[in-house]
Design an enzyme around this catalytic site. Sequence first.
Site: not given
Ligand code: PGA
Length: 240
Positions: A67, A136, A138, A143
């Site tokens: 992403d 959340n 995701h 999302e």
């Molecule tokens: P993070 O992000 O590894 O920075 O906690 C995870 C995500 O949002 O998929």
Amino acid sequence: MKENILNNYEQLCSVITDEIIEQIKYKPKSVITIAGGQTPTGVYKMLSERLISEQVDYSKITFVSLDEWVGLDINTNGSCIETLSSHLFNNLNLNEDQIVFFNGVATNLTAECNRIDNIIAKLGGIDFMVLGIGMNGHLGFNEPNIITENSSIVSLAEKTKEVMTKYFDKQIELTHGITLGYKQIMETNKIILMASGAKKSKIIEQTIKSEASYDIPSTILKKHSNCQLLIDKDAKEVEA
Ligand code: PGA
């Protein structure tokens, strides 16, 4: 989804690095996706060090992006491509075509999604994916309650907007992400969902306890036949 709890972050990253290296040795032409973000930074470091020190032939692998933030590219510290480049890609001797990444500043984002979809299709899909989990649930920028298929532009959830400041050294207004879709994720041969730290314990608990549903994107991985949840101890304990 098999669950495995490692003692600490170091061990978590080490086990995941072992698996990636095993994958590359088993299939030198592997197509590999490793999420951007803070959780996998230890994996980027260990993987680049071990590929070199163990003289693993990585000349035929392709890294495919999970992403990117819409509006950002390698010139912004904290963008996905900048994170992966500075911690992983730049440490390795890769050809240009070994890195397939979303261009978050493409003028035609639909065409950009199609470009990535076509490359993934030509490569024959993704062999191995390391995913992080959002607060959340995701996956990439899939999302809650947004159902994607292939690469898509998605509006960022409020929760994502709240936590995104941690990635950047300046204030940036972002509203959308560009992400691989569920079909591409679910068609990946092997997936590791990784999480570390107490702040992820609640969403990990919800992921484990809930039925597969787009309300909590991470639960969709329960329908995948070769997905492991790998976390450290802190991500298992419920915060006081
Ligand atoms: P993070 O992000 O590894 O920075 O906690 C995870 C995500 O949002 O998929």
